[in-house]
Motif scaffolding. Structure first.
Motif, PDB file in Angstrom:
ATOM      1  N   LYS A 174     -12.387  -7.469  -4.141  1.00  0.00           N
ATOM      2  CA  LYS A 174     -12.222  -6.817  -5.434  1.00  0.00           C
ATOM      3  C   LYS A 174     -13.004  -7.553  -6.514  1.00  0.00           C
ATOM      4  CE  LYS A 174      -8.111  -5.063  -6.293  1.00  0.00           C
ATOM      5  NZ  LYS A 174      -6.661  -4.976  -6.591  1.00  0.00           N
TER       6      LYS A 174
ATOM      7  N   VAL B 227      -8.458   2.460   0.082  1.00  0.00           N
ATOM      8  CA  VAL B 227      -8.673   1.605   1.249  1.00  0.00           C
ATOM      9  C   VAL B 227      -9.018   2.456   2.466  1.00  0.00           C
ATOM     10  CG1 VAL B 227      -7.531   0.055   2.890  1.00  0.00           C
ATOM     11  CG2 VAL B 227      -7.240  -0.291   0.427  1.00  0.00           C
TER      12      VAL B 227
ATOM     13  N   LEU C 189       0.828  -1.206   0.000  1.00  0.00           N
ATOM     14  CA  LEU C 189       0.000   0.000   0.000  1.00  0.00           C
ATOM     15  C   LEU C 189       0.865   1.259   0.000  1.00  0.00           C
ATOM     16  CD1 LEU C 189      -2.853  -0.977   2.499  1.00  0.00           C
ATOM     17  CD2 LEU C 189      -2.939  -0.917  -0.001  1.00  0.00           C
TER      18      LEU C 189
ATOM     19  N   LEU D 145      -8.669  -7.234   0.961  1.00  0.00           N
ATOM     20  CA  LEU D 145      -9.413  -6.409   0.013  1.00  0.00           C
ATOM     21  C   LEU D 145     -10.403  -7.273  -0.758  1.00  0.00           C
ATOM     22  CD1 LEU D 145      -6.457  -4.307  -1.481  1.00  0.00           C
ATOM     23  CD2 LEU D 145      -7.792  -3.874   0.601  1.00  0.00           C
TER      24      LEU D 145
ATOM     25  N   ILE E 109      -4.458  -7.101   6.017  1.00  0.00           N
ATOM     26  CA  ILE E 109      -5.295  -6.178   5.251  1.00  0.00           C
ATOM     27  C   ILE E 109      -5.904  -6.973   4.104  1.00  0.00           C
ATOM     28  CG2 ILE E 109      -5.361  -3.992   3.991  1.00  0.00           C
ATOM     29  CD1 ILE E 109      -2.522  -3.492   5.399  1.00  0.00           C
TER      30      ILE E 109
ATOM     31  N   LEU F 129     -11.988  -1.893  -6.350  1.00  0.00           N
ATOM     32  CA  LEU F 129     -12.038  -2.157  -4.915  1.00  0.00           C
ATOM     33  C   LEU F 129     -13.475  -2.022  -4.421  1.00  0.00           C
ATOM     34  CD1 LEU F 129     -10.401  -2.700  -2.305  1.00  0.00           C
ATOM     35  CD2 LEU F 129     -10.215  -0.214  -2.033  1.00  0.00           C
TER      36      LEU F 129
ATOM     37  N   ALA G  92     -12.946  -3.547   2.184  1.00  0.00           N
ATOM     38  CA  ALA G  92     -11.658  -3.728   2.870  1.00  0.00           C
ATOM     39  C   ALA G  92     -11.919  -4.182   4.297  1.00  0.00           C
ATOM     40  CB  ALA G  92     -10.857  -2.424   2.864  1.00  0.00           C
TER      41      ALA G  92
END
Length: 717
Positions: free
Chosen positions: A447, A416, A406, A445, A443, A452, A455
């Motif tokens: 998708k 995020v 990130l 995600l 973390i 995105l 999160a």
């Protein structure tokens, strides 16, 4: 090298432009303090825990400065300073930086003391102790501090003084002069004058027409509330105004305006009295518990309060003003806009909105505000999505990413963080540091292709050393980053769980435009599968309990195992822990945990939880483990419902039935509330009659018996 001339030039430029600038002093700590002591101004706010010799030096300077630690920074919200000095050697708290930067007024300078810039990312920053789990080593290279260093070096409005530099040059761009037209007192902008008029219309106009005031920091939002309250006190012989906010410190500016505009009134930090004209501050939990009468309710920093609390206030008070900061650690302004404003529009006659855009404490295009917004991601925007997930060839998948990745992809980091801010009112700039630097934090995600959708943050907990577990069990230790095992060991007394491995979902967020499409449940199933693959025993979460959140987690397969006995002072909610077993062995243990929770809840409902709201109590009772009602109890219940037996003697039977054998299906909200209040919480009849506006005790007892009859018919059919 002499710092004072450069500082004076910087100060002159700031005063000419009515802007605020950042001065960075980079080098050894002792040297940095030597420089700072040469430029301290009157009434400076110094955020530090300096060595004793520096404290002695500061005490010799008759400047009226204020010395505080980073954790105390929020105490100075609403105040204004001409100079702020932040000592990053004692912890570079993002929340504190955001808070104290907002206290700096036009023409002011913020001084930031940091280690040598090339070494800063590897500095053992004490601020890490706030979020790293106990025993976790500090990162050898902080991505968070790397990101800050990059922004400082690239910002031409930042002046950097380094210890071993040969000379200092001021290379700021030519300042723009603020040409804003003056506004008649007591207003400091046209925006503020219009906002005060809108607040007064809420009091004078028709009911159920709430006002929502939005602004970035420094726009005079809280002051507008104070000016309006003062004018209403002038205009009316009798008026009762109630003010609430996360803390009384958040409304400092409001009460300062009242003190200035109502000098003849009796003033304290939380109330103003002038005959029958009153302005009183109530903490959110106190306000919900007492629900005092008010002609007008002013809610400041509304986005920092949970939506369920705001909804209860909207339901009870017919004239309300909600003021909120759009960006900042005070709360998630965008989540407030996306979720609460539609609720207001649905449940009120109309909703008025007022936005303050013109800065008051500084000129437009302020360099410090721009830097703070960028560095703390206060201006992060949600990703662009379609309103519906296309059911085409691209499946929805989950991807686990690291803070290092990130850091490398700023656009993804911003998306995020924006999702997390919108989803949870407690998301703060300090969470950014945890995301970038806590390598134990997972973390995840959600998708679809490269878009995105959601999160989540998951913290590993448990697998404790036996000696540490014993200390926690005895209340001698509260190690950071072990929330679930700590509560289960100390408060629930589950001594044997110390070796269990918990994956705690700290945050889960779905894009607000894509909610109510099953994505939250889909995301949860991905997280559950991941946790099983990683060898965790439990998937768990802890949160401020609301009916909607409790039902969501229960639908996913989680069960209540703990409920706090005190409301959070800011949210008005009771904290809870829910767990789902990930192995067959733990599934058996979960039944024991649930049985223990059932016993504890049954006991506390008539004690510490006697005033737990009926909707929460109903949810909890419904989710408890149940057994078929034994024949002898059914016979007794039928006898109770059909015959004129004294209810007081039947309460133990009814309590056992409600807790162990049945639920509230088929009963109205009023029926559930009366059953819970009288049978489970043992509230006196007069209190129940008053709260639910019943005609008397006879009617109340009839309602209770009818509820039992109705529930029995459903159970026997």
């Amino acid at each position: 090298m002499t710092l004072q001339p450069i500082y004076q030039q910087l100060k002159q430029q700031a005063e000419a432009s009515q802007h605020r600038y950042l001065l960075v002093i980079s080098g050894e700590h002792t040297w940095a303090w030597q420089q700072v002591t040469k430029i301290i101004e009157q009434h400076a706010l110094i955020v530090s825990k300096p060595p004793q010799d520096i404290v002695a030096t500061l005490e010799q300077l008759p400047l009226g400065h204020t010395l505080c630690q980073a954790k105390q920074a929020t105490h100075y919200l609403g105040q204004t300073r001409q100079q702020v000095i932040f000592d990053a050697f004692h912890g570079f708290s993002a929340d504190a930086v955001g808070a104290v930067s907002g206290t700096l007024k036009a023409g002011g300078i913020m001084v930031l003391m940091v280690p040598p810039l090339q070494d800063w990312p590897s500095f053992a920053d004490p601020d890490y102790q706030r979020f790293l789990s106990a025993g976790t080593p500090l990162p050898t290279q902080s991505h968070y501090l790397c990101r800050w260093r990059q922004r400082l070096l690239n910002d031409r409005n930042v002046t950097i003084v380094e210890q071993h530099a040969n000379q200092i040059e001021l290379t700021l761009p030519h300042p723009q002069v603020n040409n804003t037209a003056p506004c008649p007192p007591p207003y400091l902008s046209q925006d503020q004058a219009q906002t005060v008029a809108a607040i007064i219309r809420v009091k004078r106009g028709r009911s159920r027409r709430p006002l929502v005031i939005s602004a970035d920091r420094g726009r005079g939002k809280s002051a507008a509330l104070g000016i309006a309250a003062a004018q209403l006190m002038d205009q009316q012989h009798h008026v009762r105004i109630i003010v609430t906010a996360p803390t009384v410190n958040h409304v400092h500016a409001l009460f300062e305006q009242l003190k200035r505009l109502q000098p003849d009134a009796q003033h304290t930090n939380s109330q103003v009295n002038l005959g029958e004209r009153q302005v009183h501050f109530y903490a959110p939990d106190q306000l919900l518990n007492q629900l005092p009468c008010a002609d007008l309710l002013l809610v400041d920093e509304a986005a920092a309060l949970p939506l369920p609390l705001l909804m209860q206030l909207d339901q009870h008070y017919p004239r309300v003003v909600y003021a909120t900061t759009l960006h900042g650690y005070e709360g998630s302004g965008r989540g407030f806009s996306l979720k609460f404003i539609p609720h207001l529009q649905q449940h009120n006659n109309s909703v008025q909105q007022q936005h303050l855009s013109q800065p008051i404490r500084w000129a437009t295009q302020d360099p410090l505000e721009t830097l703070i917004f960028d560095a703390l991601l206060l201006d992060a925007q949600l990703p662009q999505v379609d309103s519906k997930i296309p059911s085409s060839e691209f499946p929805v998948t989950m991807e686990v990413v690291s803070g290092a990745r990130l850091y490398q992809y700023e656009s993804l980091l911003r998306e995020v963080f924006a999702l997390l801010v919108c989803a949870h009112y407690q998301t703060k700039p300090s969470d950014l540091r945890a995301i970038l630097d806590n390598h134990k934090l997972t973390i995840a995600l959600l998708k679809q292709n490269d878009t995105l959708l959601g999160a989540a943050l998951i913290n590993p907990e448990g697998d404790l050393d036996q000696a540490l577990a014993k200390q926690i069990y005895l209340g001698q230790r509260r190690p950071q980053g072990q929330l679930i095992p700590q509560v289960l060991l100390y408060q629930a007394g589950l001594e044997h769980i110390y070796k269990d491995k918990f994956a705690r979902i700290m945050r889960i967020a779905i894009h607000p435009q894509l909610q109510q499409q099953g994505l939250g449940s889909l995301f949860y199933q991905h997280l559950k599968h991941w946790a099983q693959q990683q060898g965790f025993d439990w998937l768990g979460t802890s949160f401020g309990l609301t009916p909607d959140l409790g039902r969501f987690w229960h639908r996913q397969g989680m069960h209540f195992v703990h409920l706090g006995l005190k409301q959070d002072s800011a949210s008005g909610c009771f904290s809870t822990i829910m767990l789902q077993a990930l192995t067959n062995e733990k599934a058996f243990a979960l039944e024991d945990h649930r049985a223990l929770f059932s016993q504890q809840l049954s006991y506390h409902l008539s004690g510490s939880l006697q005033h737990l709201s009926a909707d929460i109590a109903s949810l909890l009772i419904t989710t408890l483990p149940k057994q078929p009602t034994p024949p002898w109890l059914l016979e007794q219940l039928i006898n109770v419902s059909l015959n004129p037996r004294p209810l007081a003697s039947c309460l133990p039977l009814l309590k056992q039935w409600l807790v162990q054998h049945t639920n509230f299906d088929g009963l109205s909200v009023l029926q559930q509330a009366v059953l819970i209040a009288r049978v489970l919480q043992q509230q006196p009849w007069h209190q129940i009659i008053h709260k639910h506006e019943l005609t008397g005790k006879k009617r109340a007892e009839q309602l209770l018996k009818q509820s039992v009859q109705q529930r029995l018919q459903l159970e026997l059919s």
